[in-house]
Design a protein around this motif. Structure first.
Motif, mmCIF file in Angstrom:
data_model
loop_
_atom_site.group_PDB
_atom_site.id
_atom_site.type_symbol
_atom_site.label_atom_id
_atom_site.label_comp_id
_atom_site.label_asym_id
_atom_site.label_seq_id
_atom_site.Cartn_x
_atom_site.Cartn_y
_atom_site.Cartn_z
ATOM 1 N N THR A 21 42.127 26.960 46.162
ATOM 2 C CA THR A 21 41.772 28.345 45.834
ATOM 3 C C THR A 21 41.651 28.496 44.321
ATOM 4 O O THR A 21 40.682 29.063 43.810
ATOM 5 C CB THR A 21 42.805 29.332 46.412
ATOM 6 N N THR A 25 37.890 28.843 41.640
ATOM 7 C CA THR A 25 37.566 29.884 40.648
ATOM 8 C C THR A 25 36.723 29.320 39.517
ATOM 9 O O THR A 25 36.032 30.063 38.828
ATOM 10 C CB THR A 25 38.840 30.530 40.051
ATOM 11 N N VAL A 48 46.757 34.694 44.428
ATOM 12 C CA VAL A 48 45.524 35.483 44.309
ATOM 13 C C VAL A 48 45.686 36.563 43.240
ATOM 14 O O VAL A 48 44.795 36.764 42.411
ATOM 15 C CB VAL A 48 45.121 36.079 45.672
ATOM 16 N N ALA A 56 39.571 36.110 37.812
ATOM 17 C CA ALA A 56 38.884 35.500 38.956
ATOM 18 C C ALA A 56 38.498 36.557 39.987
ATOM 19 O O ALA A 56 39.152 37.596 40.122
ATOM 20 C CB ALA A 56 39.786 34.459 39.611
ATOM 21 N N VAL A 58 38.519 36.936 43.679
ATOM 22 C CA VAL A 58 39.071 36.384 44.903
ATOM 23 C C VAL A 58 39.366 37.542 45.842
ATOM 24 O O VAL A 58 39.937 38.546 45.436
ATOM 25 C CB VAL A 58 40.378 35.593 44.645
ATOM 26 N N VAL A 71 36.482 32.998 47.417
ATOM 27 C CA VAL A 71 36.481 32.908 45.956
ATOM 28 C C VAL A 71 35.029 32.954 45.498
ATOM 29 O O VAL A 71 34.208 32.174 45.974
ATOM 30 C CB VAL A 71 37.153 31.596 45.481
#
Length: 167
Positions: A21, A25, A48, A56, A58, A71
């Motif tokens: 994850t 990004t 997150v 980012a 997300v 993402v």
């Protein structure tokens, strides 16, 4: 990341979904990360939130705080993030590992972290691969600065066997 979009199936591997994850990004996105039904019960919200604070994009596809996550990529702006009693040190390690690629410095404050040795290991390996990290650890708290932008460089590195997996 060479792929500009991907569906990443992480099975029941929390390490995989947490680290990937954060990694996604840095790409162009969109990237969807999911796993088995049990994975959808494993929280990822602290990571997150930290990634969002650093710029980012997300989001959650279903339930807030849990996979599947999407993402959008585009990189990290940098800035200050905090983790207070995170459920896993992997949230912090994931954030640390992508921080050198942010457009600006990343400041990470850690409070009530019981697994400081894992964070120290992450920082040590980042430095081995060429990323400068400034940290100050006091008990179960730490302040970390990752100056940006930086890039990792390849090197020869021996990985010791994992006795717990071998047994």
């Amino acid at each position: 990341l060479p792929a500009t979009d991907a569906e990443l199936f992480c099975g029941n591997s929390g390490t995989t979904i947490r680290f990937c994850t954060a990694l996604c990004t840095l790409g162009a996105g969109p990237y969807r990360l999911d796993g088995i039904d049990r994975m959808r019960e494993r929280p990822i919200g602290s990571l997150v939130d930290a990634l969002r604070f650093a710029g980012a994009l997300v989001g959650y596809e279903e339930r807030d705080g849990y996979p599947p996550v999407v993402v959008r990529g585009g990189g990290l702006r940098g800035g200050a993030v905090a983790f207070d009693s995170p459920l896993s040190s992997q949230y912090v390690s994931a954030m640390l590992m992508v921080a050198p690629y942010a457009r600006g410095d990343v400041f990470i404050e850690l409070r009530n972290l019981v697994s400081i040795p894992y964070i120290a290991m992450t920082v040590r390996l980042m430095e081995v691969f060429g990323a400068a990290v400034i940290d100050k650890v006091e008990g179960q708290s730490a302040k970390v600065i990752v100056p940006a932008p930086q890039r990792y460089t390849g090197c020869e590195y021996a990985i010791e066997p994992d006795a717990s997996n071998a047994s």
